[in-house]
Structures are given as structure tokens and as C-alpha cells.
Design a protein around this motif. Structure first.
Motif, PDB file in Angstrom:
ATOM      1  N   ASP A 174       7.667  -4.956   7.003  1.00  0.00           N
ATOM      2  CA  ASP A 174       6.920  -6.058   6.382  1.00  0.00           C
ATOM      3  C   ASP A 174       6.537  -5.775   4.931  1.00  0.00           C
ATOM      4  OD1 ASP A 174       5.080  -4.104   6.797  1.00  0.00           O
ATOM      5  OD2 ASP A 174       3.818  -5.233   8.200  1.00  0.00           O
ATOM      6  N   MET A 175       7.047  -4.680   4.388  1.00  0.00           N
ATOM      7  CA  MET A 175       6.793  -4.291   2.996  1.00  0.00           C
ATOM      8  C   MET A 175       5.297  -4.111   2.705  1.00  0.00           C
ATOM      9  SD  MET A 175       9.750  -3.900   1.789  1.00  0.00           S
ATOM     10  CE  MET A 175       9.436  -3.621   0.065  1.00  0.00           C
ATOM     11  N   LEU A 176       4.557  -3.735   3.752  1.00  0.00           N
ATOM     12  CA  LEU A 176       3.124  -3.544   3.553  1.00  0.00           C
ATOM     13  C   LEU A 176       2.807  -2.095   3.188  1.00  0.00           C
ATOM     14  CD1 LEU A 176       1.016  -5.687   3.655  1.00  0.00           C
ATOM     15  CD2 LEU A 176       0.493  -5.073   6.027  1.00  0.00           C
ATOM     16  N   GLU A 197      -7.377  -6.467   6.757  1.00  0.00           N
ATOM     17  CA  GLU A 197      -7.571  -7.127   5.457  1.00  0.00           C
ATOM     18  C   GLU A 197      -6.426  -8.067   5.122  1.00  0.00           C
ATOM     19  OE1 GLU A 197      -8.202  -4.234   2.361  1.00  0.00           O
ATOM     20  OE2 GLU A 197     -10.072  -3.553   3.304  1.00  0.00           O
ATOM     21  N   GLU A 198      -5.271  -7.723   5.647  1.00  0.00           N
ATOM     22  CA  GLU A 198      -4.087  -8.513   5.318  1.00  0.00           C
ATOM     23  C   GLU A 198      -4.041  -9.829   6.081  1.00  0.00           C
ATOM     24  OE1 GLU A 198      -1.602  -8.370   2.994  1.00  0.00           O
ATOM     25  OE2 GLU A 198      -3.055  -6.914   2.234  1.00  0.00           O
ATOM     26  N   GLN A 199      -4.800  -9.908   7.213  1.00  0.00           N
ATOM     27  CA  GLN A 199      -4.676 -11.102   8.050  1.00  0.00           C
ATOM     28  C   GLN A 199      -5.607 -12.237   7.654  1.00  0.00           C
ATOM     29  OE1 GLN A 199      -4.836  -9.308  11.886  1.00  0.00           O
ATOM     30  NE2 GLN A 199      -2.669  -8.729  11.716  1.00  0.00           N
ATOM     31  N   TYR A 221       0.844  -1.192   0.000  1.00  0.00           N
ATOM     32  CA  TYR A 221       0.000   0.000   0.000  1.00  0.00           C
ATOM     33  C   TYR A 221       0.880   1.243   0.000  1.00  0.00           C
ATOM     34  CZ  TYR A 221      -3.548  -3.351   1.431  1.00  0.00           C
ATOM     35  OH  TYR A 221      -4.392  -4.429   1.482  1.00  0.00           O
ATOM     36  N   VAL A 222       0.777   2.028  -1.054  1.00  0.00           N
ATOM     37  CA  VAL A 222       1.529   3.282  -1.096  1.00  0.00           C
ATOM     38  C   VAL A 222       0.582   4.401  -0.690  1.00  0.00           C
ATOM     39  CG1 VAL A 222       2.866   4.873  -2.506  1.00  0.00           C
ATOM     40  CG2 VAL A 222       3.019   2.418  -2.920  1.00  0.00           C
ATOM     41  N   SER A 278      -6.205   6.443  11.731  1.00  0.00           N
ATOM     42  CA  SER A 278      -6.034   5.239  12.546  1.00  0.00           C
ATOM     43  C   SER A 278      -6.978   4.141  12.093  1.00  0.00           C
ATOM     44  CB  SER A 278      -6.328   5.547  14.017  1.00  0.00           C
ATOM     45  OG  SER A 278      -5.451   6.516  14.466  1.00  0.00           O
ATOM     46  N   ALA A 279      -8.214   4.529  11.831  1.00  0.00           N
ATOM     47  CA  ALA A 279      -9.219   3.556  11.404  1.00  0.00           C
ATOM     48  C   ALA A 279      -8.830   2.932  10.078  1.00  0.00           C
ATOM     49  CB  ALA A 279     -10.584   4.243  11.288  1.00  0.00           C
ATOM     50  N   LEU A 280      -8.330   3.788   9.173  1.00  0.00           N
ATOM     51  CA  LEU A 280      -7.937   3.317   7.837  1.00  0.00           C
ATOM     52  C   LEU A 280      -6.811   2.288   7.923  1.00  0.00           C
ATOM     53  CD1 LEU A 280      -8.008   3.628   4.703  1.00  0.00           C
ATOM     54  CD2 LEU A 280      -6.381   5.496   4.969  1.00  0.00           C
ATOM     55  N   ILE A 281      -5.787   2.617   8.725  1.00  0.00           N
ATOM     56  CA  ILE A 281      -4.644   1.710   8.840  1.00  0.00           C
ATOM     57  C   ILE A 281      -5.089   0.391   9.478  1.00  0.00           C
ATOM     58  CG2 ILE A 281      -2.367   1.385   9.958  1.00  0.00           C
ATOM     59  CD1 ILE A 281      -2.370   3.415   7.643  1.00  0.00           C
ATOM     60  N   ALA A 282      -5.924   0.495  10.505  1.00  0.00           N
ATOM     61  CA  ALA A 282      -6.410  -0.713  11.177  1.00  0.00           C
ATOM     62  C   ALA A 282      -7.158  -1.597  10.193  1.00  0.00           C
ATOM     63  CB  ALA A 282      -7.319  -0.316  12.337  1.00  0.00           C
ATOM     64  N   LYS A 283      -7.950  -0.957   9.342  1.00  0.00           N
ATOM     65  CA  LYS A 283      -8.744  -1.711   8.373  1.00  0.00           C
ATOM     66  C   LYS A 283      -7.833  -2.415   7.364  1.00  0.00           C
ATOM     67  CE  LYS A 283     -12.080  -0.779   4.786  1.00  0.00           C
ATOM     68  NZ  LYS A 283     -11.518   0.075   3.760  1.00  0.00           N
ATOM     69  N   LEU A 284      -6.833  -1.689   6.883  1.00  0.00           N
ATOM     70  CA  LEU A 284      -5.924  -2.271   5.893  1.00  0.00           C
ATOM     71  C   LEU A 284      -5.153  -3.440   6.500  1.00  0.00           C
ATOM     72  CD1 LEU A 284      -4.488   0.956   4.176  1.00  0.00           C
ATOM     73  CD2 LEU A 284      -6.074  -0.695   3.178  1.00  0.00           C
ATOM     74  N   LYS A 285      -4.733  -3.263   7.761  1.00  0.00           N
ATOM     75  CA  LYS A 285      -3.970  -4.319   8.421  1.00  0.00           C
ATOM     76  C   LYS A 285      -4.841  -5.562   8.595  1.00  0.00           C
ATOM     77  CE  LYS A 285      -0.303  -1.927  10.925  1.00  0.00           C
ATOM     78  NZ  LYS A 285       0.055  -1.242  12.159  1.00  0.00           N
TER      79      LYS A 285
END
Lengths: 159, 564
Positions: free
Chosen positions: A112-114, A157-159, A75-76, A148-155
Motif C-alpha cells: 500500500d506504499m505506506l 492515523e491513516e484511516q 513512512y520510512v 507493535s503499538a507504534l505501527i498500530a498508531k500509524l495505521k
């Protein structure tokens, strides 16, 4: 030296655009979108294939902010710091992101190159200020809480 | 007739492509950093800004003249613009003028004075960037760069190499090789043409003056110096001697005053080159192999060929350059004497060339594993040494060089200009050694400033096709044609620098069209005034071939890694 597959991929992209000097930018754009960065070896390779001096190709690639010789995260995140976003407190958004992702002005990409975090001078969406993009998706009227909400959501999705 | 008005003066337009040329025709030396008549127009430095009668301000180098234009070159507005441009350039420029290599010959320094900048209001907050000292020929100091792009365009357009270019943008812009590599790791051939056009000391020639003074000061070292042909017609530039005048005699005197033990003429080495290279040409013509034969006296060209056309390197003559032949011969000559006197001989050569500094370090130019030429200094460096000592060069009496390497043919002397090597080789191969034939050879078409010259001569019953090219970009285009089979030659002379060594990277800078022509004429005049015109009529050389050199030709005069 990169793996052979990189060079085959470059050949494929070159043949799509044609072996002409004016195709340099579209070719390296495609390479970048393929690997999420522009491997230095491939820039040299493409320059040679197109008959462009390596120094000239490097000149083009460094002129545009968009090209990166370093591998980027999945994610850039581009935070706009243009005038409109800046006066609407984009700095707070950026600081929040640095903190959330444990990044800094010198360190752009997470281990983690995320995530890769960048600032841009203007995204051309001043009406939505302060604005940021995640890859090609635009997130308008950001606040530190929404970040914060956005990052939490993206993280998540990755799990 | 169409005309424009420049500061009240009517100037006719006679095919000039830009207003700047017209302004200069009108007798006004408008300052520029980035305009060079042989390069493309870049319009970066903005020093040539002018104002028209409507108050419009533009760069005169990139504006076409139109009938009836009224141009002001020195209005109040223009004056303040120019001053501000210089001030801004200086704001991020290193200002240690007094210790700078370019002190006294720096265009930025000169223009700052001319336009009247006596103080800089801005603080220099630019980060110090390390110097690139990797090349034996060139030093890059990015802190002194004003981004005029002259070096970039010269390297790309004239030399076809493109070792350096702009990188990054805005205030971060720098001129550098790809990926900021060391210059030594690029295709740079060390021709030094970038240093010739650089207005500041961002690119300078690497200097070896200190080492030479050290050697001269050491009583156990015999310091022998050889002087290349092209140096003699340029060294006088800095001492009020008319352009292109042969100052060899004065230079010999100056070198003796400076403390050099023996002074020799590289033209003797050129005669040797002619002997060896014509032998090689005759052999290859006979066997009809590895043709065309490429000349090998220009180290910039040899390196260019190795970098870009590795499959053609076998075509390069195995002969060393004149410098490369004379140095081992000198060392051989002093071998016994050195042992008897318990001394060490070192050879210094004074060259118009920066690439020669690299040539001497090539193992294929070593004899018995030892470096033959110890130091190369350029014409500019020897001028600096003369000034250091305080020699009044212009009023010196001319002296002759030392025997035995003082006697050289006119054919050896013209090596310093494009077409000279070819002409000398043709003189050697000619059966008819008459005066008449000399002038016949000079008219075959190898003289002059054209970028590619073609000629065809009969040697016995064989027609030998010749090409003479100078400037590496033109050489590259010619090689492409040779490879594609579009053209066929037997002998190709290549000089990396346009017009040959007279315009080498080590020559005094700021040579305009007139100086270039005068230097060329100076060498041809030296040839005409020479007692010996045909290289194979050089009595000293012929005698040496019978005695001291006999059997050692390959060891001393040819590159060794090539001969497998």
C-alpha cells in the motif's frame, strides 16, 4: 519517460540551486524529498543539465545509502543496527517490524506504499539505544511491544 | 640544489611533482596499478607505498618531494605491506590465470610474482557477475576488476566520454556504466583506451581470432587480409624487434605462412581516402559550405561526434575510412574470379584499432547492403595468431605485399599518426609536387605530439585554416570553440586516440614515452623511404581511377546514409 511535470519540477529545483556541478547532491536530495525517491530518469536529466557524465551522477547517487531509485512508502522506518543498538537487541525490533509489516530483507516497502523499512549503521543516538526513526521523528529505547503499538498508531492515523 | 635520499642514493629534485617520479628516476621500478603519467593522481592501489626515516608510510605517487627527505622503498615493513595488498586484491579476484585473455601480460599476475605472493590465505566469496559482451569492440568482466580506476579516468579525462564510473561503495563497489546498462547502450565509442590501461582482464578487446582460423581452414573461402599503417611499427614489440621499427615485410611473410591468400596494404586505401577527401575539401571550399570539413577515418571520432555534436555531423566527410574504401574495392576486384572459381572472398583487416570492429557493422559502410570488411583483428590479436603458429617472427625474411593493392604512397602510410591525414591531403592539393615542397608541407605545423595543432596554408589565393586534434576530450573542447564561433577552421583532423592510430586500443600495451615516439618516427621513416610520396602519384591508383573504379567512386568510397 516520466510525466512532464517531473521535469518541470526538476528544472525548478535546479534553478534554486544553480546550474553548477557542485549542486548535484543538493538537487537530487530535493528531488528525493519531493517524490520520496529519486526517479532514475530525473537523475539522468539533472546530470545532463549540469554537464555531468551520467555514469558519474550514478556513481554519486549509489555511493550514498540515502538515495533510492525505488519509490518509498509514506513512512520510512529506519532501524539502527549500529554497535550500541545491536547489543541492546535491535535485531528483535527489526524482526518484529518485518513480521508486523509483512516485509523481508528483499522487500522493503509495503504494497500500500505506506511503510518502507530500512536498517542504518548508526543514527548517532547510541544513548537512546535501541533506536529507530519514522521519517524525521526519533523513537528511543524501543522494544518489540512498543514497535507493535507504534505501527498500530500509524495505521490508525491513516484511516 | 634540493635533493631527497632514496635508499641511500641522493636524487636531485628537478621539478618532479611526486616522489614516485623521483624513485623511478633513481632507477627503481616501483610497482603501480593506478598511476599513469597522463592521468590525474588517484592513489587507490597503494602499491607505491614507501617509508620515510620517521617510519611514516605513505603512497609515493601522491606525496610531493621535499628537500632532505629520506625514503626507503624496500624496507621489511614495506615488503610485507605490499604483499598483503596483493594478497587482498587476489582474495576477491578470479584466479583462472591459465585461461585468461591477459595471461602473460597481466600486471596483477606480474606484481603478485614480483612481490612474492605464492599463496592466498583468503577464500574468494565474491558472487560471479555476468560479462558484458554487448560492444563489438570491448568485453567487460567485472570479476577481474581491481578498482584501480584507470579506465574510469582515461574515459573521462583523456576521452571526455565518461561511459563508465564507480558505482556503489565499500565491498560492493564496481566499475559500470550508469544504471549498469550494457556498454553498447552508452556513449562508448569503442576506442579501447580503457583496455589499454586496464592492468587485468577486467576490460579486454573482443577477439575474432577463432572465426578467422575457421575461414582460413575452409578451402572454399578466399581469405584476403589488409594491414593498416600503424600496425607495422608496433607488431614487432612482442618479438624483440626494436621499438618503432617497420616490420611490414615480416608481417606479410608471417600472414602468408598462416594461410592468408592475399595480403594487401591499407595504405592503398589511405591513398584513396586522400583522393576522395581532398576532392571533397576542394568542393566545400569552393561552395564555402559545411566548413570546417572533419576527417572521417577515425570511427571513434565519428561516433563521438554523432553522440555529442549531432548538429555537426554534416561537417564530417562522407568518405569512408581507408579500411572502408579498400574492402569493397577488394570484393569488387575478386567478383568475377569468385564466380569462376566458385569461391567466396572474405576481407580481414588488421588494425591498431578496436573501434574499427564497430565501424564495419555500420550500415552506412555497407556496399549494396552487404558488409564489406568481414572481420577486424587488432595488432594484439595478430601477434597472438603468430605465436599460436609458432612463427619465429624476428628471423623471418621480409616479403612484399600482393599486387595491385601493395603500391601505396608515403602519404598513405603516415595516416597512422596524428597529423598524417592532413599532411597527405595537403600533398594532394599542392600544385607543386617537388621534393622541396614536401619538406615545406611537413613543417607547416601538423606534426608532433601537441594536443591541438594549428596551421594555415595557401591553396591558390585562399588561405586554408587547419586544426589537428587527437584525444577526444581535446576534440570536444575544440568543437565547443568552433560552435561558439571563437575559432574558425576549414579543415579539422580528429583522431580519437592520443598520438593517433599508433597508440590505438588494439596496439600492444605498456608503451612508454620512448615507444610512442619511436612508433611515430617509424611511420615518418617509412614515408621518407617510400618511392612515391604524393598520393596522387600512385600509378596503380591512377590507373584504377581511369578503369575499374571509374564511375563507382561514390558507391565504393562514400558513406551512403549521409548522402541523401
Amino acid at each position: 519517460m516520466l510525466e512532464q511535470s517531473y521535469y518541470s519540477k526538476a528544472d525548478e529545483i535546479i534553478s534554486q540551486h544553480g546550474r553548477t556541478q557542485k549542486a548535484l547532491i543538493p538537487i537530487i536530495q530535493d528531488i528525493q524529498s519531493c517524490y520520496r525517491y529519486l526517479p532514475a530518469e530525473l537523475l539522468s536529466y539533472v546530470a545532463k543539465q549540469l554537464g555531468i557524465n551520467e555514469a558519474k551522477a550514478y556513481s554519486v547517487a549509489t555511493f550514498y545509502e540515502n538515495f533510492s531509485f525505488e519509490a518509498k512508502g509514506k513512512y520510512v522506518i529506519r532501524v539502527c543496527d549500529g554497535t550500541a543498538c545491536h547489543v541492546r537487541k535491535s535485531t528483535l525490533i527489526l524482526d518484529k517490524l518485518y513480521k508486523e509489516l509483512n516485509l523481508s530483507k528483499e522487500k522493503h516497502t509495503t504494497e500500500d506504499m505506506l511503510f518502507t523499512l530500512e536498517t542504518v549503521s548508526c543514527l548517532g543516538a547510541c544513548g537512546l539505544a535501541p533506536v529507530l526513526t519514522v521519517n524525521d521523528e526519533v523513537h528511543a529505547a524501543m522494544t518489540p511491544e512498543k514497535v507493535s503499538a507504534l505501527i498500530a498508531k500509524l495505521k490508525e492515523e491513516e484511516q | 640544489m634540493e635533493y631527497i635520499t632514496i635508499d641511500t642514493k641522493r636524487v636531485p629534485i628537478e621539478g618532479e611533482k611526486n616522489i614516485l617520479s623521483l624513485i623511478r628516476k633513481a632507477g627503481i621500478d616501483l610497482p603501480t596499478f593506478c598511476y599513469h603519467s597522463e592521468l590525474s593522481i588517484y592513489g587507490a592501489c597503494r602499491m607505491c607505498v614507501v617509508e620515510d626515516d620517521r617510519g611514516r608510510i605513505f603512497a609515493s605517487c601522491s606525496e610531493q618531494p621535499r628537500d632532505g627527505m629520506v625514503i626507503h622503498t624496500n624496507s621489511k615493513k614495506i615488503q610485507s605491506y605490499r604483499r598483503l595488498i596483493i594478497e587482498l586484491l587476489l582474495s576477491s579476484h578470479c584466479r583462472d590465470c591459465t585461461t585468461c585473455q591477459k595471461n602473460g601480460s597481466c600486471s596483477l599476475q606480474d606484481l603478485a610474482y614480483r612481490v612474492g605472493v605464492h599463496a592466498v590465505r583468503f577464500l574468494n566469496n565474491k558472487k560471479q557477475i555476468p560479462l558484458d559482451m554487448s560492444s563489438p569492440s570491448i568485453v567487460r568482466d567485472p570479476n577481474k576488476c581491481i578498482l584501480c580506476g584507470d579506465c574510469v579516468r582515461t574515459c573521462d579525462e583523456i576521452q571526455g566520454i565518461g561511459a563508465i564510473d564507480f558505482a556503489f561503495r565499500g565491498s560492493e563497489t564496481q566499475v559500470m556504466p550508469a544504471f549498469n546498462r550494457d556498454l553498447a547502450d552508452t556513449d562508448c565509442v569503442g576506442c579501447g583506451q580503457c583496455a589499454v590501461v586496464c592492468p587485468t582482464a577486467a576490460i579486454t578487446v573482443r577477439t575474432n581470432v577463432t572465426e578467422i582460423w575457421d575461414a582460413i581452414g575452409n578451402p572454399n573461402i578466399r581469405v584476403v587480409v589488409q594491414v593498416a599503417p600503424a600496425v607495422r611499427v608496433a607488431v614487432g614489440d612482442s618479438f624483440n624487434i626494436p621499438k618503432g621499427e617497420n616490420s611490414f615485410g615480416k608481417l606479410v611473410t608471417a600472414l602468408r605462412i598462416m594461410g592468408f591468400d592475399e595480403v594487401y596494404d591499407t595504405s592503398f586505401g589511405a591513398d584513396l581516402t586522400v583522393m576522395e577527401e581532398s576532392k571533397e575539401l576542394a568542393q566545400r571550399l569552393e561552395k564555402n559550405e559545411k566548413l570546417p570539413l572533419f576527417t572521417s577515418c577515425c570511427p571513434g571520432w565519428v561516433k563521438y561526434c554523432e553522440n555529442r555534436y549531432p548538429d555537426l555531423t554534416d561537417n564530417i566527410s562522407t568518405c569512408r575510412s581507408p579500411q572502408g574504401m579498400l574492402s569493397p574495392l577488394i570484393k569488387d576486384y575478386f567478383k568475377d574470379k569468385d564466380e569462376a572459381e566458385n569461391k567466396k572472398t572474405i576481407v580481414v583487416s588488421i588494425m591498431p584499432c578496436t573501434a574499427k570492429k564497430g565501424e564495419i557493422l555500420r550500415p552506412d559502410n555497407f556496399t549494396d547492403g552487404m558488409q564489406d570488411t568481414d572481420y577486424v583483428i587488432t595488432t594484439q590479436e595478430v601477434i597472438r595468431m603468430i605465436k599460436q603458429v609458432g612463427i619465429q617472427f624476428e628471423s623471418l625474411e621480409a616479403e612484399a605485399a600482393d599486387m595491385p593493392f601493395a603500391v601505396a604512397s608515403g602519404g598513405g602510410t603516415i595516416f597512422g599518426t596524428t597529423g598524417g591525414v592532413t599532411e597527405a591531403v595537403l600533398r594532394r592539393l599542392a600544385k607543386d609536387k617537388s621534393y622541396q615542397n614536401l619538406s615545406n608541407i611537413s613543417y607547416v605545423g601538423v606534426r608532433g605530439e601537441d594536443s591541438v595543432k594549428e596551421a594555415s596554408v595557401m591553396l591558390g589565393d585562399r588561405e586554408v585554416k587547419i586544426a589537428v586534434v587527437h584525444g577526444l576530450a581535446d576534440a570536444g573542447r575544440l568543437l565547443d570553440k568552433v560552435k561558439a564561433g571563437e575559432v574558425e577552421y576549414d579543415f579539422v583532423e580528429v583522431m580519437a586516440c592520443r598520438r593517433g592510430c599508433i597508440m590505438g586500443g588494439g596496439q600492444p600495451p605498456f608503451a612508454g614515452a620512448r615507444t610512442k615516439k619511436k612508433r611515430m618516427e617509424g611511420l615518418y621513416k617509412a614515408d621518407t623511404m617510400s618511392n612515391i610520396r604524393y598520393p596522387d602519384e600512385n600509378p596503380v591508383l591512377l590507373q584504377m581511377y581511369e578503369t575499374t573504379i571509374k564511375g563507382k567512386e561514390h558507391k565504393l568510397f562514400h558513406r551512403h546514409m549521409v548522402e541523401k
